[in-house]
Design an enzyme around this catalytic site. Sequence first.
Site, PDB file in Angstrom:
ATOM      1  N   LYS A  10       1.125  26.711  39.002  1.00 23.94           N
ATOM      2  CA  LYS A  10      -0.332  26.491  39.094  1.00 23.94           C
ATOM      3  C   LYS A  10      -0.652  25.022  38.950  1.00 23.94           C
ATOM      4  O   LYS A  10       0.145  24.235  38.436  1.00 23.94           O
ATOM      5  CB  LYS A  10      -1.083  27.290  38.018  1.00 23.94           C
ATOM      6  CG  LYS A  10      -0.728  26.926  36.557  1.00 23.94           C
ATOM      7  CD  LYS A  10      -1.525  25.790  35.952  1.00 23.94           C
ATOM      8  CE  LYS A  10      -1.050  25.420  34.559  1.00 23.94           C
ATOM      9  NZ  LYS A  10      -1.338  24.117  34.069  1.00 23.94           N
ATOM     10  N   PRO A  94       8.846  22.214  38.998  1.00 29.09           N
ATOM     11  CA  PRO A  94       9.242  21.160  38.049  1.00 29.09           C
ATOM     12  C   PRO A  94       9.081  21.633  36.596  1.00 29.09           C
ATOM     13  O   PRO A  94       8.124  22.334  36.266  1.00 29.09           O
ATOM     14  CB  PRO A  94       8.275  20.022  38.379  1.00 29.09           C
ATOM     15  CG  PRO A  94       7.853  20.256  39.789  1.00 29.09           C
ATOM     16  CD  PRO A  94       7.845  21.745  39.976  1.00 29.09           C
ATOM     17  N   ALA A  96       8.658  21.248  32.453  1.00 27.64           N
ATOM     18  CA  ALA A  96       7.867  20.427  31.512  1.00 27.64           C
ATOM     19  C   ALA A  96       6.951  19.485  32.281  1.00 27.64           C
ATOM     20  O   ALA A  96       6.938  18.265  32.084  1.00 27.64           O
ATOM     21  CB  ALA A  96       8.771  19.659  30.552  1.00 27.64           C
ATOM     22  N   ALA A  97       6.197  20.065  33.190  1.00 31.95           N
ATOM     23  CA  ALA A  97       5.470  19.264  34.176  1.00 31.95           C
ATOM     24  C   ALA A  97       3.978  19.552  34.226  1.00 31.95           C
ATOM     25  O   ALA A  97       3.247  18.880  34.938  1.00 31.95           O
ATOM     26  CB  ALA A  97       6.064  19.537  35.556  1.00 31.95           C
ATOM     27  N   MET A  99       2.825  22.625  35.155  1.00 31.25           N
ATOM     28  CA  MET A  99       2.624  23.598  36.230  1.00 31.25           C
ATOM     29  C   MET A  99       2.898  25.034  35.779  1.00 31.25           C
ATOM     30  O   MET A  99       3.053  25.937  36.603  1.00 31.25           O
ATOM     31  CB  MET A  99       3.507  23.259  37.426  1.00 31.25           C
ATOM     32  CG  MET A  99       3.094  21.950  38.085  1.00 31.25           C
ATOM     33  SD  MET A  99       3.903  21.713  39.657  1.00 31.25           S
ATOM     34  CE  MET A  99       3.144  22.990  40.648  1.00 31.25           C
ATOM     35  N   ALA A 100       2.986  25.234  34.465  1.00 28.22           N
ATOM     36  CA  ALA A 100       3.173  26.567  33.881  1.00 28.22           C
ATOM     37  C   ALA A 100       4.464  27.248  34.341  1.00 28.22           C
ATOM     38  O   ALA A 100       4.517  28.466  34.501  1.00 28.22           O
ATOM     39  CB  ALA A 100       1.966  27.460  34.172  1.00 28.22           C
ATOM     40  N   GLY A 102       7.391  27.857  32.827  1.00 31.38           N
ATOM     41  CA  GLY A 102       7.909  28.865  31.895  1.00 31.38           C
ATOM     42  C   GLY A 102       6.984  30.074  31.833  1.00 31.38           C
ATOM     43  O   GLY A 102       7.437  31.226  31.829  1.00 31.38           O
ATOM     44  N   SER A 103       5.673  29.811  31.821  1.00 27.46           N
ATOM     45  CA  SER A 103       4.699  30.909  31.706  1.00 27.46           C
ATOM     46  C   SER A 103       4.754  31.825  32.920  1.00 27.46           C
ATOM     47  O   SER A 103       4.659  33.055  32.796  1.00 27.46           O
ATOM     48  CB  SER A 103       3.281  30.349  31.593  1.00 27.46           C
ATOM     49  OG  SER A 103       3.197  29.452  30.520  1.00 27.46           O
ATOM     50  N   ASP A 136      -0.977  30.728  28.802  1.00 24.76           N
ATOM     51  CA  ASP A 136      -1.188  30.753  30.258  1.00 24.76           C
ATOM     52  C   ASP A 136      -0.542  31.965  30.940  1.00 24.76           C
ATOM     53  O   ASP A 136      -0.697  32.143  32.150  1.00 24.76           O
ATOM     54  CB  ASP A 136      -0.610  29.477  30.905  1.00 24.76           C
ATOM     55  CG  ASP A 136      -1.521  28.272  30.735  1.00 24.76           C
ATOM     56  OD1 ASP A 136      -2.706  28.474  30.374  1.00 24.76           O
ATOM     57  OD2 ASP A 136      -1.056  27.145  30.944  1.00 24.76           O
TER      58      ASP A 136
END
Length: 292
Positions: A10, A94, A96-97, A99-100, A102-103, A136
């Site tokens: 996202k 990407p 740790a960017a 853009m969620a 991991g979520s 998120d």
Amino acid sequence: MIFELNAYGKINLGLDVLRRREDGYHEVKMIMQTVKVYDKLEFCDIDDDKIELSANMPFLPVGEDNLIYRACDLIKKDYGIKRGVRIKLNKHIPVAAGMAGGSTDAAAALIGMNKLFGLKISEDKLMDYGLKLGADVPYCIMRGTALSEGIGEVLTKLPPIPSCYILIAKPPISVSTKMVYENLHADRLTYHPDIDGMIEAIHAKDLRKITDRMGNVLETVTIDRYPIIADIKDIMIEGGAMNSLMSGSGPTVFGIFEDEDRARSVMRYLRNNRYVKQAFVVLPFNVGYMDR
Ligand code: ATP
């Protein structure tokens, strides 16, 4: 049973922080937009009572520190599932960017477990599970264009934004979401993006008004530490973006373009001049998991 799910990333078209709550969480007001950058998760059920996760990038955790693992574990325990699951994660979003990444993987894992074991859990209940994993995650289950409030769990679906090209560019730095929120002084913010105005513009399907209202209060913290983010924003705007913004807590920057060629030419410039390694031109994505 074997199947694959795409877990989409996202961007935040708008991100405002209203206040810091007593419990340390921040109350937000964000406009979320799913984009066509995605991880692929392959699911397979196994007889052994285990969660076997593998990933295409060696630095990603594959045990309890991975949100996919935690999502599977949550469902397995709550539903007393004595069989196991093998998941192969192919990461393209990407890390740790902002853009969620991991979520959205956690959201896909919840959807995948529901399907793999025929649990028939409703979308609302999956979102409740999601919130236990991250603020998120419920939105990543919903997908599309949405207003996100509370700590991210109060979601209102919005109509899709007009068609456009989104240039996503991630400079080679990793930003911890925790660090950014810890350094944000919500009570001292002098600027707040016009989120209500953006909601009106989304309903009016007016891309110019939407992009005019883009804003992210977390830029104050992240750009202060990493000025390259401001440079990339300037380059996008000079290159013809209607507007450009940092996504989430950063460092990913995106630009909204009406013209695909212009977006691609800025992408090449950013890559060739080593501002970024990861850059993509993508479309907004508005298909939910439950849509047919
Ligand atoms: P957000 O936009 O929600 O703040 P982010 O893009 O800043 O997310 P992530 O890509 O989700 O950050 O990753 C942050 C950290 O979470 C990583 O450094 C990684 O160790 C850990 N992590 C746990 N599970 C995953 C996963 N499935 N994919 C990527 N990172 C994960």
